[in-house]
Motif scaffolding. Structure first.
Motif, PDB file in Angstrom:
ATOM      1  N   TYR A  13       0.778  -1.349   0.144  1.00 27.71           N
ATOM      2  CA  TYR A  13      -0.020   0.024   0.089  1.00 27.71           C
ATOM      3  C   TYR A  13       0.738   1.227  -0.157  1.00 27.71           C
ATOM      4  O   TYR A  13       2.097   1.253   0.375  1.00 27.71           O
ATOM      5  N   CYS A  14       0.389   2.381  -0.512  1.00 27.33           N
ATOM      6  CA  CYS A  14       0.870   3.523  -0.688  1.00 27.33           C
ATOM      7  C   CYS A  14       0.910   4.484   0.733  1.00 27.33           C
ATOM      8  O   CYS A  14       0.000   4.692   1.062  1.00 27.33           O
ATOM      9  N   ALA A  23      -5.672  -1.079   3.829  1.00 24.42           N
ATOM     10  CA  ALA A  23      -4.902  -2.374   3.550  1.00 24.42           C
ATOM     11  C   ALA A  23      -5.096  -3.336   4.863  1.00 24.42           C
ATOM     12  O   ALA A  23      -5.308  -4.473   4.764  1.00 24.42           O
ATOM     13  N   GLY A  24      -5.273  -2.544   6.092  1.00 24.71           N
ATOM     14  CA  GLY A  24      -5.317  -3.505   7.392  1.00 24.71           C
ATOM     15  C   GLY A  24      -6.700  -3.985   7.513  1.00 24.71           C
ATOM     16  O   GLY A  24      -6.906  -5.187   7.652  1.00 24.71           O
ATOM     17  N   TRP A  25      -7.537  -3.371   6.969  1.00 28.03           N
ATOM     18  CA  TRP A  25      -9.215  -3.798   6.853  1.00 28.03           C
ATOM     19  C   TRP A  25      -9.210  -5.114   5.959  1.00 28.03           C
ATOM     20  O   TRP A  25      -9.862  -6.001   6.242  1.00 28.03           O
ATOM     21  N   MET A  26      -8.591  -4.894   4.813  1.00 26.66           N
ATOM     22  CA  MET A  26      -8.596  -6.103   3.930  1.00 26.66           C
ATOM     23  C   MET A  26      -7.921  -7.042   4.530  1.00 26.66           C
ATOM     24  O   MET A  26      -8.434  -8.382   4.340  1.00 26.66           O
ATOM     25  N   LEU A  30      -9.491 -10.974   5.186  1.00 20.35           N
ATOM     26  CA  LEU A  30      -8.861 -12.188   4.758  1.00 20.35           C
ATOM     27  C   LEU A  30      -8.657 -13.168   5.694  1.00 20.35           C
ATOM     28  O   LEU A  30      -9.196 -14.175   5.611  1.00 20.35           O
ATOM     29  N   LEU A  31      -8.192 -12.651   6.788  1.00 19.77           N
ATOM     30  CA  LEU A  31      -7.809 -13.528   7.705  1.00 19.77           C
ATOM     31  C   LEU A  31      -9.207 -14.072   8.710  1.00 19.77           C
ATOM     32  O   LEU A  31      -9.285 -15.148   9.204  1.00 19.77           O
ATOM     33  N   VAL A  41      -0.577 -13.034   6.124  1.00 15.64           N
ATOM     34  CA  VAL A  41      -0.860 -11.741   5.565  1.00 15.64           C
ATOM     35  C   VAL A  41      -0.148 -10.667   5.920  1.00 15.64           C
ATOM     36  O   VAL A  41      -0.213 -10.050   7.132  1.00 15.64           O
ATOM     37  N   ALA A  42       0.798  -9.906   5.031  1.00 15.22           N
ATOM     38  CA  ALA A  42       1.697  -9.086   5.245  1.00 15.22           C
ATOM     39  C   ALA A  42       1.163  -7.718   4.625  1.00 15.22           C
ATOM     40  O   ALA A  42       0.690  -7.841   3.668  1.00 15.22           O
TER      41      ALA A  42
END
Length: 95
Positions: A13-14, A23-26, A30-31, A41-42
């Motif tokens: 992510y930028c 990015a953290g929400w996505m 996923l987790l 998930v990095a």
């Protein structure tokens, strides 16, 4: 005998665009969905407007190429298609 390694998702992510929360929400989504199927998930900071999601080094979403950000349904379906194509995502698969 060793257990095969589980898949790795990388969300780049930028930082200039302040897309860390997205990015953290996505990553959380996923987790939550693929609880025991993912090894990691990095979140990787980047710049220049990058927002890219890789599944074991395969690009499954690139903001500039795919036209913005994925909705959660699309993201989960793309991960599922790599992880276990026959798997049902329940209500996410409904139209």
């Amino acid at each position: 005998m060793t257990e095969p390694s589980k898949p790795r998702i990388v969300i780049t992510y930028c930082t200039q665009c302040q897309w860390l929360l997205r990015a953290g929400w996505m990553a959380q989504e996923l987790l939550s969905t693929f609880t025991s199927d993912l090894g990691e998930v990095a979140l990787v900071p980047g710049s220049g407007g990058v927002f890219q999601i890789d599944y074991n080094d395969v690009v499954i979403w690139e903001r500039q190429k795919d036209g913005g950000f994925p909705d959660v349904k699309t993201l989960k379906q793309r991960v599922r298609d790599q992880l276990d194509p026959g798997r049902s995502l329940g209500h996410v698969d409904r139209t």
